[in-house]
Design an enzyme around this catalytic site. Sequence first.
Site, short mmCIF file in Angstrom:
data_model
loop_
_atom_site.label_atom_id
_atom_site.label_comp_id
_atom_site.label_asym_id
_atom_site.label_seq_id
_atom_site.Cartn_x
_atom_site.Cartn_y
_atom_site.Cartn_z
N GLY A 49 3.18 -8.36 2.70
CA GLY A 49 4.58 -7.98 2.56
C GLY A 49 4.83 -6.87 1.56
O GLY A 49 5.97 -6.49 1.33
N HIS A 50 3.79 -6.32 0.95
CA HIS A 50 3.97 -5.31 -0.13
C HIS A 50 2.96 -4.20 0.00
O HIS A 50 1.96 -4.20 -0.72
CB HIS A 50 3.81 -6.00 -1.49
CG HIS A 50 4.35 -5.19 -2.64
ND1 HIS A 50 3.60 -4.27 -3.32
CD2 HIS A 50 5.57 -5.19 -3.22
CE1 HIS A 50 4.33 -3.74 -4.30
NE2 HIS A 50 5.53 -4.29 -4.24
N PHE A 51 3.09 -3.30 0.73
CA PHE A 51 4.04 -3.06 1.83
C PHE A 51 3.21 -2.95 3.09
O PHE A 51 2.14 -2.33 3.06
CB PHE A 51 4.81 -1.76 1.59
CG PHE A 51 5.56 -1.74 0.28
CD1 PHE A 51 6.79 -2.38 0.17
CD2 PHE A 51 5.03 -1.10 -0.83
CE1 PHE A 51 7.49 -2.35 -1.04
CE2 PHE A 51 5.73 -1.08 -2.03
CZ PHE A 51 6.95 -1.70 -2.14
N VAL A 56 0.21 -1.79 -1.40
CA VAL A 56 0.15 -1.50 -2.83
C VAL A 56 0.19 -2.83 -3.58
O VAL A 56 1.04 -3.67 -3.30
CB VAL A 56 1.34 -0.62 -3.27
CG1 VAL A 56 1.33 -0.39 -4.77
CG2 VAL A 56 1.35 0.70 -2.53
#
Length: 146
Positions: A49-51, A56
């Site tokens: 979820g990041h990203f 990252v």
Amino acid sequence: MRHLGIKEIEEIIPHRHPFLLVDYIEDYEPGEYAVGYKCVSFREEFFQGHFPQEPVMPGVLTVEALAQTGAVAILSKEENKGKIAYFGGIQKCRFKGKVVPGDKVRLETRIIRQKGPLGVGEAVASVDGKVVVSAELTFVVGQNND
């Protein structure tokens, strides 16, 4: 130089997968400093979820990895064995670069002040010699209530 593998790290600090963010300690001196590494894999759960389009490592997790490295230094002191180091504060934090899959992050935390259960560590994370995060981390050593 004193080396620690994952099992030895787990004997010093209470963190466990998926929140143990230090893969090994290259060198340390109890109560003074620790130098560790986090080998960042694309399979890290936070990358979902990041990203999704540009993975990252969250900066706060890099700060946490620095804090865990400092905790190895402070909790390896004989009088602190079996205790826990809590965050007391983060000062002068700067994010200067990204941590991405495939990076081997060098984590160095030096204890610059300590009085009683309170202390401060100067922390720097780098990738290939380039600083990605620097911060001053305050910690409080307390009892582990297991």
